[in-house]
Design an enzyme around this catalytic site. Sequence first.
Site, PDB file in Angstrom:
ATOM      1  N   THR A  61       0.875  -1.194   0.000  1.00  0.00           N
ATOM      2  CA  THR A  61       0.000   0.000   0.000  1.00  0.00           C
ATOM      3  C   THR A  61       0.903   1.232   0.000  1.00  0.00           C
ATOM      4  O   THR A  61       1.356   1.649  -1.051  1.00  0.00           O
ATOM      5  CB  THR A  61      -0.967   0.020   1.204  1.00  0.00           C
ATOM      6  OG1 THR A  61      -0.240  -0.173   2.409  1.00  0.00           O
ATOM      7  CG2 THR A  61      -2.020  -1.046   1.064  1.00  0.00           C
ATOM      8  N   LYS A  70       3.913  -7.010   3.981  1.00  0.00           N
ATOM      9  CA  LYS A  70       3.681  -5.621   3.605  1.00  0.00           C
ATOM     10  C   LYS A  70       3.381  -4.837   4.875  1.00  0.00           C
ATOM     11  O   LYS A  70       2.947  -5.400   5.892  1.00  0.00           O
ATOM     12  CB  LYS A  70       2.545  -5.486   2.605  1.00  0.00           C
ATOM     13  CG  LYS A  70       1.169  -5.885   3.052  1.00  0.00           C
ATOM     14  CD  LYS A  70       0.365  -4.886   3.830  1.00  0.00           C
ATOM     15  CE  LYS A  70       0.254  -3.555   3.129  1.00  0.00           C
ATOM     16  NZ  LYS A  70      -0.581  -2.634   3.992  1.00  0.00           N
ATOM     17  N   THR A 100       1.004  -9.223  12.531  1.00  0.00           N
ATOM     18  CA  THR A 100       1.514  -8.050  11.834  1.00  0.00           C
ATOM     19  C   THR A 100       0.496  -7.582  10.813  1.00  0.00           C
ATOM     20  O   THR A 100      -0.618  -8.084  10.746  1.00  0.00           O
ATOM     21  CB  THR A 100       2.814  -8.375  11.101  1.00  0.00           C
ATOM     22  OG1 THR A 100       3.269  -7.193  10.452  1.00  0.00           O
ATOM     23  CG2 THR A 100       2.584  -9.451  10.050  1.00  0.00           C
TER      24      THR A 100
END
Lengths: 408, 408
Positions: free
Chosen positions: A156, A182, A193
Amino acid sequence: MPVNLKPLTIDSIFPIKGISLGIAKAHIKKPNRKDLLLVTIAEGSKVSGVFTQNAFCAAPVFLCKEHLKNTSGIRALVVNTGCANAGTGEDGILKAKETCEAVSKLLSIEPHQVLPFSTGVILESLPIDKIRNGLPDALKNLDSSHWIDAAEAIMTTDIAPKAASRKIKIKDKEVVISGVSKGSGMIHPNMATMLSFIATDASINQILLDKLLKEVTGESFNCITVDGDTSTNDSFILIATGKAEHDEINQEDKSYEILRDAIREVAIELAQAIVRDGEGATKFITIQVESGLDNAECRKVGFAIAHSPLIKTAFFASDPNLGRILAAIGYAGIESLDITKIQLFLGNVLVVEKGGRAISYTETQGQEVMKHPEISMRILLNRGNANATIWTCDFSYDYVKINADYRT
Amino acid sequence: MPVNLKPLTIDSIFPIKGISLGIAKAHIKKPNRKDLLLVTIAEGSKVSGVFTQNAFCAAPVFLCKEHLKNTSGIRALVVNTGCANAGTGEDGILKAKETCEAVSKLLSIEPHQVLPFSTGVILESLPIDKIRNGLPDALKNLDSSHWIDAAEAIMTTDIAPKAASRKIKIKDKEVVISGVSKGSGMIHPNMATMLSFIATDASINQILLDKLLKEVTGESFNCITVDGDTSTNDSFILIATGKAEHDEINQEDKSYEILRDAIREVAIELAQAIVRDGEGATKFITIQVESGLDNAECRKVGFAIAHSPLIKTAFFASDPNLGRILAAIGYAGIESLDITKIQLFLGNVLVVEKGGRAISYTETQGQEVMKHPEISMRILLNRGNANATIWTCDFSYDYVKINADYRT
């Protein structure tokens, strides 16, 4: 630019027997970018997952938890970027289910054998038609070598794709581990995470895989923070395809330890990569808290420092403003803390002892440490035997810029 | 510039019978600025104080707590800016004591009748000679009208001086309350604020004054945050000189309530002034959390929002990025939170209900609220009767600039 994050090369991330990855451009938020990832998993693989503790957890997280309860085996992951499908109520659940159904039809499996993941803007409805239209391209693209493409398709605000790999020997057979992750902002994982997928061809039973996942999470993804914000979508998935030809690991023996240590290495590399690519980061900071009563209080001290905007901006300025570090230790909420026992090292330089500045310390020494992009500090509480390490980055103008602009 | 903080006029801050204030330029950190304040307190006054919970509390905080235990009565405050005398070990305690001794000699009182305060850079030794040399000027300058000068003399990164006043009637006698405070960064008071001094000529016994102080603190200074960093030097002192000619308040009657409410008004005005002058602030944000199980969980939700760098940067950008607010509510750590019950209002606009975006909500409505410098939001947890209000500001480029530059 990310802090000391080496560019990935195609041959540094090894294929995993039993795993194929396919990406597509589904135009979910922006045109012409990789934003959809399909991962197929060989029959008989074991899959384990941990997810965000955020009460506003995203619809796909809710569905993942449901599907992992099923015993018929997970056979595919589907990941979209551009929309987090979080804060979307009933509509979000429906659309996450429709995503799984679309994948299940293409692969001739059951919808509950699919784990869905989404990342991107919160509170917007998932564009299910775009995902449905993009899936056939992802299917055609399936290949065991597409790990780096996969890392790119889930980004992102990340600047760089994140992947890591290891080869080990278990019972004389070669075992391979590869993973992608990511994340760049809204990073303060709690039990998981942002998005991270690690796969291995090792053979291990489900109970031990679950245990290994929790052990590794506690020492990798749960030790990082960029901004102290715990995401709605954090997920960490570990897949063991069992295609390496060794006997299944079914006790906590030497083989378990070898596998766990290698997976932990991959997980730490991926977790650190998230921090190195933290929004606006210019410094990578390692905070080691030592000789505490227990791991929990060491983590409290580490995160108090890692979350302080005052400390993070001082690091951005390469300013050894040690008083701010002391203040953070002081408000970390540690009971009966004797501040006169605390020692603080910046790099190898002793800067604080006996409740004040070390007599030997000079500002020049502090500045020498601070000017580097990799900075470590050690805090010795000198009251026990527990330790913890936390990784974070600094706070720059660009953090404000990125987050003031993100939706526009 | 501070957000909607009206400039002070000399006649808006009323003198308090029994209190004189004198300032001096002692050249502590910078030449030619007001940096030393002496406050004298008439004999027989009652004084109460609350202080930082930071374990690395500053030497003057340590001494204040000691001196307040003494029964012979506090007769003076001495405040320096430019150096916090925090993280200074034994040397800090010695120099804070020397400061009290210097004041006691000038005023012919005992050293333990003096409360010392310091604010500024942490971890630097207090320049006691400069303070000693400056005190005679502060003594000469003593005057009951010098409240605004006093507010200026205690500033650090503050852009504007902060003072507030009220006049009330107690038992048909006029009673006056005036106060000053300082603070702009390292603001997340815990049981106290940066530095705040409020005085009244009301007559009240010590037990009730202590109680009143705690009540007021919980609803004013403990409800604000700029950056989530709890200072080493937070102190809030309340003085009642008893010079108004009403009978002493010695029970929690109507007079107690009138006095408490007026002091609370002054305290809230000062606490809000700190936020309005928060480092780099461009918006003043009020977060009302309603219908929680208890005040503690409402505060948790409020501070989770108020501390989120992602939310604060979105406010800076006037971006109604509501997903970030939901994420913060979700990670606030509230047990058994049913997110489908939560309602979120931005100004008067309902933006979230049933776990997702309200059907009636449009982006234009959100943008209309966000463009103003004063923004309020209401979070209804809909599971109890408790409420809390938290005040904070946004996070701008200037916050980073101010804190990357502060020491240089």
